[in-house]
Design a protein around this motif. Structure first.
Motif, PDB file in Angstrom:
ATOM      1  N   ILE A 210      41.015 150.847  41.630  1.00 30.05           N
ATOM      2  CA  ILE A 210      39.662 150.294  41.525  1.00 30.05           C
ATOM      3  C   ILE A 210      39.559 148.983  42.297  1.00 30.05           C
ATOM      4  CG2 ILE A 210      38.065 149.224  39.883  1.00 30.05           C
ATOM      5  CD1 ILE A 210      38.689 151.413  37.916  1.00 30.05           C
ATOM      6  N   TYR A 211      40.620 148.199  42.302  1.00 23.39           N
ATOM      7  CA  TYR A 211      40.606 146.947  43.069  1.00 23.39           C
ATOM      8  C   TYR A 211      40.406 147.231  44.557  1.00 23.39           C
ATOM      9  CZ  TYR A 211      42.227 142.586  45.133  1.00 23.39           C
ATOM     10  OH  TYR A 211      42.310 141.433  45.865  1.00 23.39           O
ATOM     11  N   VAL A 264      40.265 146.173  34.492  1.00 22.19           N
ATOM     12  CA  VAL A 264      39.231 146.610  35.433  1.00 22.19           C
ATOM     13  C   VAL A 264      38.017 145.687  35.370  1.00 22.19           C
ATOM     14  CG1 VAL A 264      37.588 148.468  35.927  1.00 22.19           C
ATOM     15  CG2 VAL A 264      39.980 149.012  35.437  1.00 22.19           C
ATOM     16  N   ILE A 265      37.638 145.266  34.167  1.00 28.03           N
ATOM     17  CA  ILE A 265      36.505 144.338  34.037  1.00 28.03           C
ATOM     18  C   ILE A 265      36.787 143.042  34.788  1.00 28.03           C
ATOM     19  CG2 ILE A 265      35.263 142.891  32.376  1.00 28.03           C
ATOM     20  CD1 ILE A 265      35.464 145.208  30.385  1.00 28.03           C
ATOM     21  N   LEU A 266      38.020 142.547  34.688  1.00 27.77           N
ATOM     22  CA  LEU A 266      38.378 141.327  35.425  1.00 27.77           C
ATOM     23  C   LEU A 266      38.278 141.548  36.928  1.00 27.77           C
ATOM     24  CD1 LEU A 266      41.428 140.004  33.353  1.00 27.77           C
ATOM     25  CD2 LEU A 266      39.137 139.019  33.510  1.00 27.77           C
ATOM     26  N   HIS A 267      38.712 142.731  37.394  1.00 29.95           N
ATOM     27  CA  HIS A 267      38.605 143.046  38.833  1.00 29.95           C
ATOM     28  C   HIS A 267      37.149 143.044  39.283  1.00 29.95           C
ATOM     29  CE1 HIS A 267      42.779 143.578  39.254  1.00 29.95           C
ATOM     30  NE2 HIS A 267      42.894 144.863  38.898  1.00 29.95           N
ATOM     31  N   ILE A 268      36.293 143.684  38.510  1.00 31.77           N
ATOM     32  CA  ILE A 268      34.880 143.779  38.891  1.00 31.77           C
ATOM     33  C   ILE A 268      34.223 142.403  38.890  1.00 31.77           C
ATOM     34  CG2 ILE A 268      32.644 144.766  38.283  1.00 31.77           C
ATOM     35  CD1 ILE A 268      34.104 147.160  37.116  1.00 31.77           C
ATOM     36  N   VAL A 269      34.502 141.599  37.869  1.00 34.06           N
ATOM     37  CA  VAL A 269      33.914 140.251  37.809  1.00 34.06           C
ATOM     38  C   VAL A 269      34.393 139.410  38.987  1.00 34.06           C
ATOM     39  CG1 VAL A 269      33.821 138.120  36.457  1.00 34.06           C
ATOM     40  CG2 VAL A 269      33.626 140.321  35.311  1.00 34.06           C
ATOM     41  N   GLU A 277      25.945 140.627  46.461  1.00 36.87           N
ATOM     42  CA  GLU A 277      25.211 141.881  46.602  1.00 36.87           C
ATOM     43  C   GLU A 277      25.695 142.907  45.573  1.00 36.87           C
ATOM     44  OE1 GLU A 277      22.707 142.986  48.385  1.00 36.87           O
ATOM     45  OE2 GLU A 277      22.345 141.025  49.291  1.00 36.87           O
ATOM     46  N   LEU A 278      26.969 142.866  45.273  1.00 33.95           N
ATOM     47  CA  LEU A 278      27.522 143.777  44.268  1.00 33.95           C
ATOM     48  C   LEU A 278      26.920 143.498  42.895  1.00 33.95           C
ATOM     49  CD1 LEU A 278      29.646 146.033  43.815  1.00 33.95           C
ATOM     50  CD2 LEU A 278      31.295 144.230  43.264  1.00 33.95           C
TER      51      LEU A 278
END
Length: 1190
Positions: A210-211, A264-269, A277-278
């Motif tokens: 995911i990263y 995964v939440i940390l990666h997205i944040v 834009e994300l």
């Protein structure tokens, strides 16, 4: 001829390329690779050698291209072997990257296959040569088609083929293709491929993939990436929830899944911080997904994003709107069978958020702060608001029903669960709750008090760690509203039993508040001291189960006797009593609080009986006239005081007498039951006090009966105006006299024990004097507004009212007949008894408690309510109002009608205050009089149906008796009761169908021209029918029938407005579906051909008839226009003309009246003609000259 490295290097430096090509041609493949290997291992001139080889191997000839390919095929595994120095390997890969674009297509395909095979067998461990792979794929991007392999297979998209093949075997190679230029379609294909790979991978391999995927999203397809990630974890959560029900089948450990989600939440944040834009795409995607936007994972992600300051407000506003919308949609859907059939069931957002709280225990520190913030935002935004005169508009108890109440309760649940699970945030939650109790003095804080109480009850020992914060709050008690102080002290009282320092701090604050200049401060001190007396029982007092329900936490098992010395505890209570005696010289409000609290203290701490009774006796003697021949027996003039022209009550004497009676009777009852003190001296002293009090009360009773109104300076000529001091004084006297008579009635009834007819005659005489004063006040209230018309609150206790009504209406014991006949002979007394019951029930409905003993105990109040209902129900069903008091001309409503009104209030109160105990309530009613409740053991629907049939028969009797015997008010009350009871019927049950059938029959056969009854019946019919099926057919049939006979009536239009709102709700749902789903062409067609034309016709009809009364019409028109707008946008995107099915209407929020417009235009033309004529007049020649027009 030997070819050496030096020879090749020297030839490469010269201009003769042909000589270099000849020398290289002399080398075999093995010799060339050996030369490269030896040079690379030595780390000397490797790069120069490779450049020389490339210079002598032109791509234009086949042997040159093959030699270059040989160099690539040899150097790639050589660099990957790990035998070379890092610098040498990097130089080699760099040189190869520079020459990659010159390779022909088949060579690029060969190299790509080399990488694919190496990845497949796991030979790309070091990853040094993987940097070359994106360059090869980039070069392949320029090749549209490629013949490759022995069979000369033709690949139209060779780049995508190798990317697909590579990712098929090694998901970690995604970073290899990040730098490859991709079209939008190719990028979408690649991302979809990667997202499909999620289901094949182990859970631990998901976060790094995911990263890389988030980095790849910088090229585009951000929405697809986010939707795929959220959808994957949503499915995993659902799978985990299903597996949790079956312990044996658990493929994914819960803790492992939660830790992966947190990573995964940390990666997205992190990606959102770098790519705004994300974040915009993420929030936009959630806002657009109206049907099912959230899940526990996406909520946790939102709360983590909220830590970024620029998105904090957006996130919480979105969550607030989504939560309230979910509650509103669910409420609307549950209230209409029509919508239940059209729309899928709403997912509970409460469960999702609470699941997020539970999941956060797995190390989600980045989510916990957002949870706390969300909880307080919900409680602040949707908590109860202060209405007119300080009345709370909405409550937040366990009976929450409105969307705002549900949202507020959800906020409290989030904070409570977070407090229990996360130690680091406990201090912050407690501090913020206490701060709101202190600062929000102008608005209700009951929801924060409930939260604090829940925290104390759930984790008292944990809360003791932050006891200093609670102690600091105690310092503000004298400045807080009384309701806040009472709630706060009641919430923290379990802590006072286990924390001596907290108790000592509270006592110090209360002692200071006792001498506060602020009245509320002194009342707060009284409330605090009474609480301490109730909860710090002296050894030997009755157990809480014998006296009243204790307010203690299940987790606080500490007994004060094990912590504190018994003698010290007794001394502590007596010291508090000594402080409270000082309140007997303060204002009436302070004394009133003390009198209302003494009885509860006595029940909880029976060893204080002697001190309390002595205190009450001393206070009562101050106003008692000991001379038996003097009338009146009480000094009312001492109960009032004057300050200038203002007169106000100083001593609430009736409440003092009421407190004395209740404490005396309770103490006497306890002693008669054998619960007496071991100390003979105390027993003798207490017995003497009781005897003296009985003597005083008997004396007061006899002399009050002998007293006339003139003895109290009250008669029909007395002034009761609030504008004069004399009128105010008389009003106070009147209220005191009425209260004293009520208290004496209760005392004499209980002490008589049905054995003395004389006592009951005394009760009736007391009532007559009460009634006289009451009638004078009513008479004065009817003349203008000289005094307040509000009825004074009765001092009779709820328990006594229950006993009195049972005795008056249902007691058939022969030995009591003679005594009770005295009271039964008075119609005014019967009406008064039922009226007081109505007053108590109304107070219970509005506040949740009643005055007097046991009024604060929900269980005992509920039991008394059941007893009262049984009596009212029996009285109404067994004594019809049509035959009641035949031939008597008495003022006021009949007893049966009052009983019916009481039943309506009871059912409404139980529905509001005890919704979960409705089955117990109905099963406890004893209507038959045989001691057995009706419908006991059956379910709620059957119980409710039994009582519905009782009221149906009563209504049928009313409607079949003819207009002479018809009682409109009774019929309306019966319809209202049926409406309340019908809410407890299961819509899918046979009893519900029977109820609808019966209601339809009544509506068709009723011919009485009673507007209120008609409205009630129609409202009942519509409310039932909408829970059963779509009401459209019923509305259509009924509108035709009613319009043909009576014209328009309001109730039908009101129901149409409700259906308009539901149609508008459906239009909004269709709008969201049209934005998301392109294959709903059929739905659009049906909405254009069936829904909107009917809406337009109805709008035109209603606007023409009752334009001013249709508030929902503009909302409906707006939603239709928005629906059409989004259809136009969808048509442009999907290239399908969806508007071909829609018929545009001229119905709008406004209407152009053609006749009025034409008249206005004609008038404007006439004005213009007059102005032209006037201008011409100025141009008429005068004396041979022209005067210009100005």
């Amino acid at each position: 001829m030997d070819v050496t490295v030096d020879k090749i290097l020297s030839l490469s430096e010269s201009d003769g390329v042909d000589e270099l090509q000849k020398h290289l041609a002399l080398l075999s493949d093995d010799q060339l690779t050996t030369m490269l290997t030896n040079s690379a291992l030595k780390g000397k001139d490797t790069g120069i050698l490779i450049k020389a080889i490339f210079k002598g191997s032109p791509v234009s000839v086949s042997h040159g291209a093959n030699r270059r390919l040989l160099v690539y095929k040899h150097c790639i595994p050589l660099c990957e072997s790990g035998d070379l120095q890092t610098e040498v390997a990097s130089d080699i890969i760099g040189l190869l990257m520079l020459e990659t674009h010159s390779l022909p297509g088949h060579a690029l395909a060969t190299l790509a296959s080399l990488y694919v095979d190496a990845i497949k067998v796991g030979e790309m461990n070091s990853g040094r040569s993987l940097e070359l792979f994106p360059t090869i794929l980039t070069a392949l991007a320029a090749t549209e088609a490629l013949a490759y392999g022995k069979g000369k297979l033709l690949f139209a998209k060779p780049k995508l083929f190798f990317i697909h093949f590579c990712l098929e075997h090694e998901e970690n190679c995604i970073f290899c293709v990040r730098d490859v230029p991709l079209s939008a379609e190719e990028l979408q294909f690649l991302i979809e491929k990667i997202l499909r790979m999620f289901l094949k991978l182990d859970l631990q391999e998901i976060p790094p993939l995911i990263y890389q995927l988030l980095l790849l999203s910088a090229k585009g397809c951000k929405k697809l990436v986010l939707e795929g990630i959220i959808s994957y974890f949503k499915k995993q959560d659902q799978l985990q929830k299903e597996e949790s029900e079956d312990v044996e089948v658990q493929t994914i450990p819960q803790d492992q899944l939660r830790h992966v989600e947190g990573t995964v939440i940390l990666h997205i944040v992190f990606a959102i911080r770098l790519d705004h834009e994300l974040s915009r795409e993420f929030l936009k995607n959630l806002k657009m997904a109206h049907s099912d936007p959230l899940c526990p994972f996406s909520i946790a992600l939102l709360l983590s994003v909220a830590r970024i300051q620029r998105y904090e407000e957006q996130v919480f506003e979105f969550l607030k709107g989504t939560i309230t919308k979910n509650f509103k949609d669910d409420q609307i859907q549950h209230s209409s069978k029509f919508l239940q059939e059209l729309l899928p069931q709403c997912n509970s957002i409460s469960n999702m958020i609470l699941d997020t709280v539970k999941n956060s225990v797995f190390g989600w520190d980045h989510v916990t702060q957002g949870l706390v913030q969300l909880g307080f935002i919900l409680m602040d935004s949707f908590g109860p608001k202060a209405g007119a005169f300080g009345k709370v508009t909405e409550g937040t108890s366990s009976t929450a029903k409105t969307p705002n109440q549900l949202a507020c309760r959800l906020g409290g649940q989030v904070l409570l669960e977070s407090f229990m699970m996360h130690e680091p945030i406990r201090g912050e939650i407690l501090e913020q709750v206490l701060n709101r109790l202190v600062t929000k003095t102008a608005s209700p804080v009951t929801h924060f008090i409930d939260l604090l109480s829940s925290i104390v009850m759930s984790a008292p020992m944990i809360l003791l760690e932050s006891s200093s914060k609670v102690t600091e709050t105690f310092d503000q008690l004298s400045y807080l509203p009384l309701s806040t102080v009472q709630g706060l002290l009641k919430a923290v009282q379990p802590l006072l039993k286990v924390s001596m320092s907290m108790k000592d701090a509270l006592i110090l604050v209360l002692r200071k508040a006792m001498f506060s200049s602020n009245l509320d401060g002194r009342k707060s001190a009284v409330a605090g001291f009474l609480l301490l007396l109730k909860n710090f029982r002296i050894l030997g007092s009755l157990a809480s189960s014998q006296a009243s329900q204790a307010i203690t936490s299940s987790q606080v098992q500490a007994d004060v006797h094990s912590r504190y010395n018994t003698a010290a505890n007794e001394a502590f209570c007596l010291e508090i009593l000594s402080s409270l005696r000082r309140c007997l010289n303060q204002q009436a409000d302070v004394r009133l609080m003390l009198y209302e609290g003494f009885h509860d203290v006595l029940r909880r701490n029976s060893q204080l009986a002697s001190s309390i009774m002595q205190t009450l006796l001393s206070q009562l003697k101050r106003y008692f006239e000991p001379e038996q021949d003097l009338l009146p027996p009480l000094k009312l003039e001492s109960c009032i005081s004057a300050h200038g022209d203002q007169v106000f009550i100083q001593e609430p004497l009736a409440h003092l007498l009421c407190c004395t009676v209740h404490c005396l009777l309770w103490n006497q009852n306890i002693q008669s039951g054998g619960n007496v003190s071991d100390d003979d001296d105390d027993e003798d002293e207490e017995g003497g006090v009781q005897s003296e009090l009985h003597a005083i009360l008997k004396s007061i009773t006899k002399r009050m009966i002998k007293s006339e109104l003139e003895d109290f300076e009250l008669d029909k000529c007395a002034e009761f105006s609030t504008s004069s001091s004399v009128g105010v004084k008389n009003s106070i006297y009147a209220v005191l006299v009425m209260g004293l008579n009520e208290v004496l009635m209760e005392y004499n009834f209980i002490t008589a024990n049905y054995n003395s007819k004389n006592h009951f005659e005394d009760i009736l005489e007391l009532f007559k004097r009460y009634h006289k004063v009451s009638e004078i006040l009513k008479e004065r209230a009817g003349k203008g507004r000289p005094m307040s018309s509000k009825t004074s609150r009765s001092l009779l206790s709820l328990g006594f009212i229950s006993t009195l009504l049972t005795a008056l209406f249902r007691d058939s014991t022969q030995s009591r007949e003679e005594s009770l006949s005295v009271l039964r002979s008075s119609g005014d007394f019967l009406r008064y008894s039922v009226s007081v019951a109505l007053q108590k029930i109304q107070q219970l409905e509005e506040t949740g408690h009643t005055d007097g003993p046991e009024g604060q105990s929900p269980d005992k109040t509920f039991r008394h309510l059941c007893d009262i209902t049984s009596v009212l129900m029996w009285r109404y069903t067994n004594v019809p109002s049509t035959v009641e008091d035949a031939g008597k001309k008495e003022k006021g409503q009949s007893v049966s009608l009052l009983c019916l009104e009481g039943l309506l209030r009871v059912f409404t109160t139980v529905l509001q205050r005890y919704p979960t105990r409705m089955s117990n309530f109905l099963s406890s009613l004893d209507v038959s009089g045989e001691g057995e409740a009706e419908g006991e053991g059956s379910d709620l629907t059957e119980q409710t149906a039994f009582y519905i049939r009782q009221f149906q028969r009563a209504l049928m009797n009313q409607l079949s008796g003819g207009e002479e015997e018809f009682n409109s008010k009774e019929a309306q009350l019966l319809v209202s009761i049926l409406s309340v009871l019908s809410r407890h019927l299961n819509p899918s049950s046979q009893q519900f169908v029977q109820m609808i059938t019966w209601t339809v029959k009544i509506c068709k056969e009723t011919n009485f021209e009673d507007i209120s009854l008609t409205k009630g019946l129609l409202s009942l019919l519509f409310n039932l029918h909408v829970l059963y099926k779509s009401p459209v057919s019923l509305l259509w049939e009924m509108c035709q029938d009613i319009h043909s006979q009576l014209g328009d009536i309001d109730q039908v239009l009101v129901q149409k407005n409700r259906n308009i709102e539901k149609i508008a709700f459906k239009v909004v749902q269709m709008k969201s579906l049209a934005m998301r789903i392109t294959y709903q062409k059929l739905s659009v067609k049906l909405s254009g051909s069936h829904l909107t034309p009917q809406c337009y016709c109805f709008i035109t009809y209603v606007q023409a008839k009752v334009l001013r009364e249709t508030k929902a019409i503009p909302n409906l028109i707006f939603n239709i226009e928005q629906y059409e707008k989004f259809l136009i946008l969808l048509s442009k995107k999907s290239k399908v003309n969806l508007m071909q099915y829609m018929k545009l209407s001229t119905s709008r929020d406004f209407r152009i009246n053609a006749a009025t417009l034409e008249a206005a235009l004609q008038e404007q033309q006439q004005d213009q003609s007059q102005q032209v004529c006037l201008s011409l007049e100025w141009l008429v020649p005068q004396s041979g000259r022209y005067f210009p027009a100005y």
